[in-house]
Scaffold this motif. Structure first.
Motif, PDB file in Angstrom:
ATOM      1  N   TRP A   1      18.166  -0.139 -10.960  1.00  0.00           N
ATOM      2  CA  TRP A   1      16.764  -0.553 -11.013  1.00  0.00           C
ATOM      3  C   TRP A   1      15.977   0.016  -9.842  1.00  0.00           C
ATOM      4  O   TRP A   1      14.865   0.538 -10.013  1.00  0.00           O
ATOM      5  CB  TRP A   1      16.644  -2.083 -11.030  1.00  0.00           C
ATOM      6  CG  TRP A   1      15.210  -2.530 -11.114  1.00  0.00           C
ATOM      7  CD1 TRP A   1      14.429  -2.599 -12.225  1.00  0.00           C
ATOM      8  CD2 TRP A   1      14.378  -2.916 -10.008  1.00  0.00           C
ATOM      9  NE1 TRP A   1      13.157  -3.014 -11.895  1.00  0.00           N
ATOM     10  CE2 TRP A   1      13.097  -3.222 -10.550  1.00  0.00           C
ATOM     11  CE3 TRP A   1      14.593  -3.048  -8.644  1.00  0.00           C
ATOM     12  CZ2 TRP A   1      12.040  -3.648  -9.739  1.00  0.00           C
ATOM     13  CZ3 TRP A   1      13.526  -3.470  -7.831  1.00  0.00           C
ATOM     14  CH2 TRP A   1      12.271  -3.758  -8.385  1.00  0.00           C
ATOM     15  N   VAL A   2      16.536  -0.064  -8.652  1.00  0.00           N
ATOM     16  CA  VAL A   2      15.854   0.441  -7.457  1.00  0.00           C
ATOM     17  C   VAL A   2      15.632   1.954  -7.568  1.00  0.00           C
ATOM     18  O   VAL A   2      14.541   2.461  -7.268  1.00  0.00           O
ATOM     19  CB  VAL A   2      16.664   0.087  -6.187  1.00  0.00           C
ATOM     20  CG1 VAL A   2      16.127   0.842  -4.976  1.00  0.00           C
ATOM     21  CG2 VAL A   2      16.607  -1.414  -5.935  1.00  0.00           C
ATOM     22  N   GLN A   3      16.659   2.666  -8.004  1.00  0.00           N
ATOM     23  CA  GLN A   3      16.509   4.120  -8.166  1.00  0.00           C
ATOM     24  C   GLN A   3      15.445   4.456  -9.205  1.00  0.00           C
ATOM     25  O   GLN A   3      14.709   5.440  -9.061  1.00  0.00           O
ATOM     26  CB  GLN A   3      17.850   4.745  -8.532  1.00  0.00           C
ATOM     27  CG  GLN A   3      18.861   4.738  -7.380  1.00  0.00           C
ATOM     28  CD  GLN A   3      20.226   5.246  -7.788  1.00  0.00           C
ATOM     29  OE1 GLN A   3      20.614   5.158  -8.965  1.00  0.00           O
ATOM     30  NE2 GLN A   3      20.982   5.764  -6.840  1.00  0.00           N
ATOM     31  N   ALA A   4      15.330   3.621 -10.236  1.00  0.00           N
ATOM     32  CA  ALA A   4      14.312   3.842 -11.266  1.00  0.00           C
ATOM     33  C   ALA A   4      12.901   3.657 -10.718  1.00  0.00           C
ATOM     34  O   ALA A   4      11.930   4.167 -11.289  1.00  0.00           O
ATOM     35  CB  ALA A   4      14.537   2.898 -12.447  1.00  0.00           C
TER      36      ALA A   4
ATOM     37  N   ASN B   1      26.857   8.854  -7.422  1.00  0.00           N
ATOM     38  CA  ASN B   1      25.921   7.928  -8.051  1.00  0.00           C
ATOM     39  C   ASN B   1      24.545   7.978  -7.396  1.00  0.00           C
ATOM     40  O   ASN B   1      23.729   7.078  -7.589  1.00  0.00           O
ATOM     41  CB  ASN B   1      26.478   6.499  -7.992  1.00  0.00           C
ATOM     42  CG  ASN B   1      27.567   6.261  -9.018  1.00  0.00           C
ATOM     43  OD1 ASN B   1      27.334   6.384 -10.227  1.00  0.00           O
ATOM     44  ND2 ASN B   1      28.762   5.935  -8.568  1.00  0.00           N
ATOM     45  N   GLY B   2      24.287   9.046  -6.625  1.00  0.00           N
ATOM     46  CA  GLY B   2      22.970   9.250  -6.039  1.00  0.00           C
ATOM     47  C   GLY B   2      22.686   8.439  -4.796  1.00  0.00           C
ATOM     48  O   GLY B   2      21.533   8.336  -4.359  1.00  0.00           O
ATOM     49  N   ILE B   3      23.729   7.862  -4.198  1.00  0.00           N
ATOM     50  CA  ILE B   3      23.566   6.976  -3.043  1.00  0.00           C
ATOM     51  C   ILE B   3      23.833   7.736  -1.748  1.00  0.00           C
ATOM     52  O   ILE B   3      24.763   8.540  -1.670  1.00  0.00           O
ATOM     53  CB  ILE B   3      24.523   5.772  -3.170  1.00  0.00           C
ATOM     54  CG1 ILE B   3      24.152   4.958  -4.416  1.00  0.00           C
ATOM     55  CG2 ILE B   3      24.501   4.897  -1.920  1.00  0.00           C
ATOM     56  CD1 ILE B   3      25.188   3.940  -4.806  1.00  0.00           C
TER      57      ILE B   3
ATOM     58  N   ARG C   1       0.838  -1.192   0.000  1.00  0.00           N
ATOM     59  CA  ARG C   1       0.000   0.000   0.000  1.00  0.00           C
ATOM     60  C   ARG C   1       0.880   1.251   0.000  1.00  0.00           C
ATOM     61  O   ARG C   1       0.570   2.237  -0.658  1.00  0.00           O
ATOM     62  CB  ARG C   1      -0.919  -0.027   1.222  1.00  0.00           C
ATOM     63  CG  ARG C   1      -1.838   1.166   1.351  1.00  0.00           C
ATOM     64  CD  ARG C   1      -2.918   0.915   2.408  1.00  0.00           C
ATOM     65  NE  ARG C   1      -2.383   0.572   3.705  1.00  0.00           N
ATOM     66  CZ  ARG C   1      -2.016   1.463   4.636  1.00  0.00           C
ATOM     67  NH1 ARG C   1      -2.137   2.762   4.397  1.00  0.00           N
ATOM     68  NH2 ARG C   1      -1.553   1.067   5.807  1.00  0.00           N
ATOM     69  N   ILE C   2       1.978   1.199   0.763  1.00  0.00           N
ATOM     70  CA  ILE C   2       2.963   2.273   0.789  1.00  0.00           C
ATOM     71  C   ILE C   2       4.257   1.747   0.181  1.00  0.00           C
ATOM     72  O   ILE C   2       4.822   0.762   0.671  1.00  0.00           O
ATOM     73  CB  ILE C   2       3.226   2.772   2.229  1.00  0.00           C
ATOM     74  CG1 ILE C   2       1.935   3.309   2.856  1.00  0.00           C
ATOM     75  CG2 ILE C   2       4.323   3.835   2.252  1.00  0.00           C
ATOM     76  CD1 ILE C   2       2.089   3.718   4.321  1.00  0.00           C
ATOM     77  N   ARG C   3       4.706   2.381  -0.886  1.00  0.00           N
ATOM     78  CA  ARG C   3       5.951   1.960  -1.518  1.00  0.00           C
ATOM     79  C   ARG C   3       7.127   2.242  -0.590  1.00  0.00           C
ATOM     80  O   ARG C   3       7.143   3.261   0.112  1.00  0.00           O
ATOM     81  CB  ARG C   3       6.167   2.704  -2.844  1.00  0.00           C
ATOM     82  CG  ARG C   3       5.163   2.369  -3.907  1.00  0.00           C
ATOM     83  CD  ARG C   3       5.316   3.270  -5.116  1.00  0.00           C
ATOM     84  NE  ARG C   3       6.559   3.035  -5.839  1.00  0.00           N
ATOM     85  CZ  ARG C   3       6.717   2.108  -6.791  1.00  0.00           C
ATOM     86  NH1 ARG C   3       5.687   1.340  -7.119  1.00  0.00           N
ATOM     87  NH2 ARG C   3       7.865   1.971  -7.422  1.00  0.00           N
ATOM     88  N   PRO C   4       8.116   1.357  -0.559  1.00  0.00           N
ATOM     89  CA  PRO C   4       9.294   1.644   0.260  1.00  0.00           C
ATOM     90  C   PRO C   4       9.971   2.928  -0.199  1.00  0.00           C
ATOM     91  O   PRO C   4      10.066   3.192  -1.394  1.00  0.00           O
ATOM     92  CB  PRO C   4      10.191   0.418   0.055  1.00  0.00           C
ATOM     93  CG  PRO C   4       9.685  -0.243  -1.186  1.00  0.00           C
ATOM     94  CD  PRO C   4       8.228   0.072  -1.277  1.00  0.00           C
ATOM     95  N   GLN C   5      10.416   3.703   0.783  1.00  0.00           N
ATOM     96  CA  GLN C   5      11.115   4.949   0.454  1.00  0.00           C
ATOM     97  C   GLN C   5      12.618   4.725   0.269  1.00  0.00           C
ATOM     98  O   GLN C   5      13.264   5.453  -0.477  1.00  0.00           O
ATOM     99  CB  GLN C   5      10.895   5.991   1.561  1.00  0.00           C
ATOM    100  CG  GLN C   5       9.603   6.765   1.435  1.00  0.00           C
ATOM    101  CD  GLN C   5       8.414   6.030   2.007  1.00  0.00           C
ATOM    102  OE1 GLN C   5       8.456   5.548   3.135  1.00  0.00           O
ATOM    103  NE2 GLN C   5       7.334   5.937   1.231  1.00  0.00           N
ATOM    104  N   LEU C   6      13.149   3.720   0.967  1.00  0.00           N
ATOM    105  CA  LEU C   6      14.599   3.510   0.929  1.00  0.00           C
ATOM    106  C   LEU C   6      14.956   2.028   0.899  1.00  0.00           C
ATOM    107  O   LEU C   6      14.209   1.186   1.413  1.00  0.00           O
ATOM    108  CB  LEU C   6      15.278   4.123   2.160  1.00  0.00           C
ATOM    109  CG  LEU C   6      15.117   5.624   2.391  1.00  0.00           C
ATOM    110  CD1 LEU C   6      14.181   5.859   3.566  1.00  0.00           C
ATOM    111  CD2 LEU C   6      16.451   6.290   2.644  1.00  0.00           C
ATOM    112  N   LEU C   7      16.106   1.751   0.325  1.00  0.00           N
ATOM    113  CA  LEU C   7      16.752   0.442   0.402  1.00  0.00           C
ATOM    114  C   LEU C   7      18.153   0.675   0.950  1.00  0.00           C
ATOM    115  O   LEU C   7      18.900   1.508   0.429  1.00  0.00           O
ATOM    116  CB  LEU C   7      16.854  -0.219  -0.978  1.00  0.00           C
ATOM    117  CG  LEU C   7      17.835  -1.407  -1.070  1.00  0.00           C
ATOM    118  CD1 LEU C   7      17.306  -2.607  -0.272  1.00  0.00           C
ATOM    119  CD2 LEU C   7      18.101  -1.780  -2.522  1.00  0.00           C
ATOM    120  N   GLN C   8      18.512  -0.059   1.998  1.00  0.00           N
ATOM    121  CA  GLN C   8      19.881   0.030   2.526  1.00  0.00           C
ATOM    122  C   GLN C   8      20.617  -1.275   2.215  1.00  0.00           C
ATOM    123  O   GLN C   8      20.102  -2.360   2.482  1.00  0.00           O
ATOM    124  CB  GLN C   8      19.873   0.284   4.033  1.00  0.00           C
ATOM    125  CG  GLN C   8      21.276   0.530   4.584  1.00  0.00           C
ATOM    126  CD  GLN C   8      21.283   1.015   6.016  1.00  0.00           C
ATOM    127  OE1 GLN C   8      21.933   0.424   6.883  1.00  0.00           O
ATOM    128  NE2 GLN C   8      20.575   2.100   6.284  1.00  0.00           N
TER     129      GLN C   8
END
Length: 325
Positions: free
Chosen positions: A202-205, A263-265, A180-187
């Protein structure tokens, strides 16, 4: 001040934060206070780090001394594996908030995509890498069920943003199909020996911000007697990194952090020394060339230092835990 990134829910976070993993309890409050004084505004913690009470002391002292307001900070924690059941998700979140002495978390991650048997807080807390009285024991809780309980924390205002940690692309894709709520972050573990470029792109996309931990590679794991880390060439003295650092009149640590942030990380380094605190925070004050980024990318060995496969010395352990990353 570091660059500010906007999550897919509109929440803004600094790209460079302070990690509290392995910060000793007796100095954690002062280190956090000093980091706030130096300009850090994001503090990455977790249930199993065992220092959240002391991290909270440092945060609250900085607020009471007028260094910052609560809304200036991004305070992060993670749900440990033994709290995946919905009733335990809220239970442990309230415990985290109680330890920190705060009313809400800015970010809460699911620490690993592994559901372990529940261990009551009064019996073993913080859990560390505890896997149950009989070694590794599972609890049959689907990841989507744990995630739904985390979504309810957002509804109740206990947490602003939620994310996942140490997940593969396939698991994230499955979560996106039904959440229902998309994840905001991946660590994820991220350094030149473990670049994970396809996963990150892919995750950033998908509009999910990636945070990298252990940016300095084996350095974080040598003191844990990790045999792979002990044998690996330290990145902070690697000839390629050193050459690039010299070209920019920067430190090797700054080059490793800039390689990630360019790289946006997001990155979450830590240091107990004031000059390194400032140096890490200012690591985005120069740009690497495309050729230099390619040189660093080429160091990739697919070398993972934080692998649950290696957590236990139990001889039957590796037949009981699946490879998931």
């Amino acid at each position: 001040m570091p660059k500010i990134l906007t999550l897919n829910n509109g929440v803004k976070i600094p790209q460079i934060g302070f990690g509290t993993w392995k910060v000793p309890n007796d100095i954690a409050a002062q280190q956090v206070y000093d980091a706030i004084k130096a300009g850090y505004r994001l503090f990455d913690g977790a249930t199993d780090y065992g220092n959240e009470k002391d991290v909270g002391k440092g945060i609250r002292k900085a607020i009471s001394d007028g260094l910052v307001k609560r809304e200036d900070l991004i305070v992060v924690s993670k749900i440990w594996n033994s709290f995946h059941s919905p009733k335990n998700v809220k239970l442990v979140t309230k415990k985290i908030l109680s330890d920190l002495g705060l009313d809400y978390l800015d970010v809460l991650y699911m620490h690993f995509p592994i559901a372990q048997k529940f261990v009551p807080i009064e019996k073993k807390y913080p859990p560390g890498f505890y896997c149950g009285d009989n070694g590794w024991e599972y609890e049959e809780v689907p990841l989507a069920v744990t995630w739904a309980a985390m979504e309810e924390l957002v509804d109740e205002g206990l947490v602003k943003s939620i994310g996942v940690s140490n997940w593969s692309g396939a698991l994230i894709q499955d979560l996106l199909r039904g959440c229902r709520i998309r994840p905001q972050l991946l660590q994820i573990e991220h350094h030149p020996y473990l670049v994970q470029k396809r996963l990150i792109h892919w995750v950033q996309a998908q509009g999910i911000v990636v945070t990298g931990y252990s940016s300095f590679g084996p350095k974080s794991f040598v003191e844990l007697d990790n045999p792979v880390a002990i044998k690996a060439t330290p990145l902070l003295t690697h000839p390629t990194i050193k050459k690039i650092a010299d070209a920019h009149k920067a430190t090797a640590a700054q080059v490793l952090l800039r390689w990630a942030t360019q790289n946006g990380i997001c990155v979450i380094p830590k240091s107990s020394k004031k000059e390194r605190l400032l140096s890490n925070l200012n690591s985005d004050s120069f740009d690497l060339t495309e050729a230099e980024i390619a040189e660093i990318d080429a160091l990739d060995l697919g070398l993972r230092f934080n692998d649950p496969w290696d957590w236990s010395e139990d001889p039957t352990y590796k037949t009981r835990i699946p490879t998931f990353i």
